[in-house]
Design an enzyme around this catalytic site. Structure first.
Site, PDB file in Angstrom:
ATOM      1  CG  ASN A 209      -0.160  -0.115   2.499  1.00  0.00           C
ATOM      2  OD1 ASN A 209       0.573   0.795   2.842  1.00  0.00           O
ATOM      3  ND2 ASN A 209      -0.266  -1.243   3.200  1.00  0.00           N
ATOM      4  CG  ASP A 278      -6.750  -5.776   6.846  1.00  0.00           C
ATOM      5  OD1 ASP A 278      -6.226  -5.696   7.973  1.00  0.00           O
ATOM      6  OD2 ASP A 278      -7.408  -4.852   6.336  1.00  0.00           O
ATOM      7  CE  LYS A 288       8.209 -12.845 -14.345  1.00  0.00           C
ATOM      8  NZ  LYS A 288       8.856 -12.426 -15.561  1.00  0.00           N
ATOM      9  N   PRO A 304      -2.433 -12.249  10.687  1.00  0.00           N
ATOM     10  CG  PRO A 304      -0.431 -12.545  11.829  1.00  0.00           C
ATOM     11  CD  PRO A 304      -1.085 -12.744  10.489  1.00  0.00           C
ATOM     12  CG  PHE A 322      -2.804   5.293  13.560  1.00  0.00           C
ATOM     13  CD1 PHE A 322      -1.997   5.158  14.674  1.00  0.00           C
ATOM     14  CD2 PHE A 322      -2.781   6.499  12.860  1.00  0.00           C
ATOM     15  CE1 PHE A 322      -1.184   6.196  15.101  1.00  0.00           C
ATOM     16  CE2 PHE A 322      -1.981   7.543  13.271  1.00  0.00           C
ATOM     17  CZ  PHE A 322      -1.174   7.398  14.388  1.00  0.00           C
ATOM     18  CE  LYS A 336     -10.683  -0.522  11.475  1.00  0.00           C
ATOM     19  NZ  LYS A 336     -10.049   0.196  10.400  1.00  0.00           N
ATOM     20  CE  LYS A 340      -8.481  -4.003  14.722  1.00  0.00           C
ATOM     21  NZ  LYS A 340      -7.331  -3.930  13.831  1.00  0.00           N
TER      22      LYS A 340
HETATM   23  O1  PMT Z   1       3.034   6.011   6.603  1.00  0.00           O
HETATM   24  P1  PMT Z   1       2.468   7.345   6.163  1.00  0.00           P
HETATM   25  O2  PMT Z   1       2.612   7.574   4.676  1.00  0.00           O
HETATM   26  O3  PMT Z   1       3.010   8.467   6.984  1.00  0.00           O
HETATM   27  O4  PMT Z   1       0.882   7.310   6.402  1.00  0.00           O
HETATM   28  C1  PMT Z   1       0.360   7.225   7.697  1.00  0.00           C
HETATM   29  C2  PMT Z   1      -0.833   6.275   7.770  1.00  0.00           C
HETATM   30  C3  PMT Z   1      -1.989   6.810   6.925  1.00  0.00           C
HETATM   31  C4  PMT Z   1      -0.419   4.878   7.258  1.00  0.00           C
HETATM   32  C5  PMT Z   1      -1.238   6.170   9.299  1.00  0.00           C
HETATM   33  O5  PMT Z   1      -1.578   7.430   9.778  1.00  0.00           O
HETATM   34  C6  PMT Z   1      -2.397   5.228   9.514  1.00  0.00           C
HETATM   35  O6  PMT Z   1      -3.557   5.591   9.416  1.00  0.00           O
HETATM   36  N1  PMT Z   1      -2.068   3.952   9.844  1.00  0.00           N
HETATM   37  C7  PMT Z   1      -3.049   2.847   9.968  1.00  0.00           C
HETATM   38  C8  PMT Z   1      -3.294   2.262   8.626  1.00  0.00           C
HETATM   39  C9  PMT Z   1      -4.217   1.052   8.665  1.00  0.00           C
HETATM   40  O7  PMT Z   1      -3.830   0.015   8.211  1.00  0.00           O
HETATM   41  O8  PMT Z   1      -5.373   1.227   9.229  1.00  0.00           O
HETATM   42  P2  PMT Z   1      -6.525   0.064   9.413  1.00  0.00           P
HETATM   43  O9  PMT Z   1      -7.734   0.820   9.752  1.00  0.00           O
HETATM   44  O10 PMT Z   1      -6.540  -0.825   8.203  1.00  0.00           O
HETATM   45  O11 PMT Z   1      -5.994  -0.779  10.633  1.00  0.00           O
HETATM   46  C10 PMT Z   1      -6.441  -0.532  11.970  1.00  0.00           C
HETATM   47  C11 PMT Z   1      -5.322  -0.725  12.955  1.00  0.00           C
HETATM   48  O12 PMT Z   1      -4.969  -2.109  13.047  1.00  0.00           O
HETATM   49  C12 PMT Z   1      -4.030   0.017  12.623  1.00  0.00           C
HETATM   50  O13 PMT Z   1      -3.493   0.491  13.846  1.00  0.00           O
HETATM   51  C13 PMT Z   1      -3.139  -1.072  12.045  1.00  0.00           C
HETATM   52  O14 PMT Z   1      -1.742  -0.816  12.306  1.00  0.00           O
HETATM   53  C14 PMT Z   1      -3.603  -2.295  12.818  1.00  0.00           C
HETATM   54  N2  PMT Z   1      -3.468  -3.574  12.107  1.00  0.00           N
HETATM   55  C15 PMT Z   1      -4.205  -3.804  10.977  1.00  0.00           C
HETATM   56  C16 PMT Z   1      -4.136  -5.044  10.348  1.00  0.00           C
HETATM   57  C17 PMT Z   1      -3.290  -6.035  10.893  1.00  0.00           C
HETATM   58  N3  PMT Z   1      -3.176  -7.220  10.324  1.00  0.00           N
HETATM   59  N4  PMT Z   1      -2.580  -5.771  12.002  1.00  0.00           N
HETATM   60  C18 PMT Z   1      -2.651  -4.564  12.616  1.00  0.00           C
HETATM   61  O15 PMT Z   1      -1.976  -4.348  13.614  1.00  0.00           O
END
Ligand code: PMT
Length: 397
Positions: A209, A278, A288, A304, A322, A336, A340
């Site tokens: 991403n 995810d 390949k 996970p 986040f 969330k 969580k």
């Molecule tokens: O890196 P930059 O370019 O500076 O951009 C910053 C950002 C936009 C990436 C950052 O501010 C941000 O929003 N990060 C969270 C991105 C995200 O994946 O969000 P989510 O809503 O999909 O996930 C929710 C939370 O679960 C996040 O804290 C994520 O780190 C966590 N997560 C998600 C999936 C997973 N398998 N494990 C996790 O720990």
């Protein structure tokens, strides 16, 4: 902490951004700081000493061997007088001198003679900023705890576009106020995830991403500046590891999960800023994938959830997640927070492309069970500090 009643020695070096220094000086004095200015000889080509003298009412110094100036306030006295030494603009040449400890004019001598914290606001052409020599000098300066304010990105005086513009005076003043952070996280260990993950399809292709890691790295630096011991677990980025931070580089979500779970037991705070995939392809082909006449269908399996696994530990650290959302930001973030079992969540509206992923600025809405706060748009360094101040407050309560 604030700059009220602080003695600020403002060093001005020879870049076009020097024309902004009377405004910077005025903003510093209007916030209650006592300002004295030292100019290099080339700075005088860009800004008049008289203009700078008129703003603060104090004489402007520019010469190491000035008999009158030495009789009034000699350079050692000036170095002792300063609570803060701010160099704005700081040219590539001056940063190089500073990193090598040269003392061939008044300003560089003061840098060696002062015990005050030194802040530099770099200003230069984007190519000069990215030059290997400049970047190496910056690493040396940061290791010596010299604080960088900026630079900003945008159109430059020479017509180039990119990183290297001096921050605007109001941003420098705001960062200076915050750049003297109280050690609110002293004695705490903080772990942060940052950047994207890469999920391999085969040896040459992967799914990822747009995360640049900037937000997570800024949080790591802010926590370190606030006195914490910091562990940063980072996906692939182009960023330099923050100084005095233990940085663990990983590629995939599974690797990030493994490293976090190994270390998190010793942490007081966990911040999940990484954009973790995810899902990952069910199969990562060892060879390949070859093109043929058929459609290609891939099956994905769930990765996970690192954040959720940390928050569900028997004795979890204070856990800040986040939520990057393009719609229903508040609703999804709150769901969330509770699903969580988090202590806090920072909602990032990524429908606006000027903030969030891979931008210099960001804006966050932060929620916790008893409250919420909006952190208005600012550069990621400022925002990181505000966010970690909120965490420190909540930890205390
Ligand atoms: O890196 P930059 O370019 O500076 O951009 C910053 C950002 C936009 C990436 C950052 O501010 C941000 O929003 N990060 C969270 C991105 C995200 O994946 O969000 P989510 O809503 O999909 O996930 C929710 C939370 O679960 C996040 O804290 C994520 O780190 C966590 N997560 C998600 C999936 C997973 N398998 N494990 C996790 O720990």
């Amino acid at each position: 902490m604030s700059i009220i009643n602080k003695n600020i020695l403002l060093g001005v070096t020879g870049g076009i951004a020097a024309y902004k220094t009377p405004d910077l000086e005025r903003k510093l004095t209007s916030q209650g700081a006592n300002v004295r200015v030292v100019l290099t000889s080339s700075a005088k080509e860009f800004v008049s000493p008289l203009a700078l003298q008129a703003v603060s009412g104090n004489p402007v110094s520019d010469d190491l061997l000035d008999r009158d100036a030495e009789a009034a306030m000699g350079h050692i006295e000036l170095a002792k007088w300063a609570d803060i030494l701010l160099i704005a603009p700081a040219t590539a040449n001056f940063l190089a001198k500073l990193s090598h400890g040269l003392a061939d004019d008044l300003l560089s001598t003061l840098c060696l003679a002062t015990a005050a914290p030194i802040f530099v606001a770099p200003a230069m052409n984007q190519q000069m900023w990215h030059a290997a020599a400049t970047q190496k000098n910056l690493v040396i300066l940061q290791k010596r705890n010299i604080k960088l304010l900026g630079p900003a990105s945008g159109e430059q005086a020479c017509g180039d576009v990119g990183l290297g513009r001096m921050l605007e005076p109001q941003d420098i003043v705001a960062l200076l106020n915050q750049g003297l952070p109280e050690p609110l996280l002293a004695g705490k260990t903080v772990m942060i995830t940052a950047g994207p993950t890469r999920e391999a399809l085969d040896p040459v292709r992967y799914i990822t991403n747009h995360s640049s890691g900037k937000m997570g790295y800024a949080i790591a630096q802010a926590a370190q500046n606030m006195g914490a011991k910091v562990i940063l677990v980072s996906g692939p980025t182009h960023l330099m590891a923050p100084v005095n931070v233990t940085t663990i580089q990983v590629t995939s979500a599974a690797q990030m999960h493994q490293h976090v779970m190994e270390q998190v037991k010793h942490c007081d705070v966990f911040v999940a800023c990484a954009a973790v995939a995810d899902y990952r392809p069910m199969q990562s082909n060892s060879q390949k994938i070859k093109k043929n006449e058929q459609e290609l269908t891939l099956t994905f399996i769930k990765n996970p959830d690192i954040l959720s696994d940390v928050a569900h530990l028997p004795q979890p650290p204070f856990t800040l997640g986040f939520a990057a959302e393009t719609q229903n930001v508040r609703e999804y973030a709150l769901s969330k927070l509770y699903a969580k079992k988090l202590n806090m969540i920072a909602a990032n509206d990524v429908s606006d492309s000027s903030i969030g992923f891979n931008s210099e600025n960001n804006a966050l809405s932060v929620f916790w069970p008893q409250g919420e706060q909006i952190l208005a748009m600012a550069d990621k360094q400022q925002l990181a500090l505000q966010l970690m101040q909120l965490v420190a407050e909540q930890l205390k309560s």
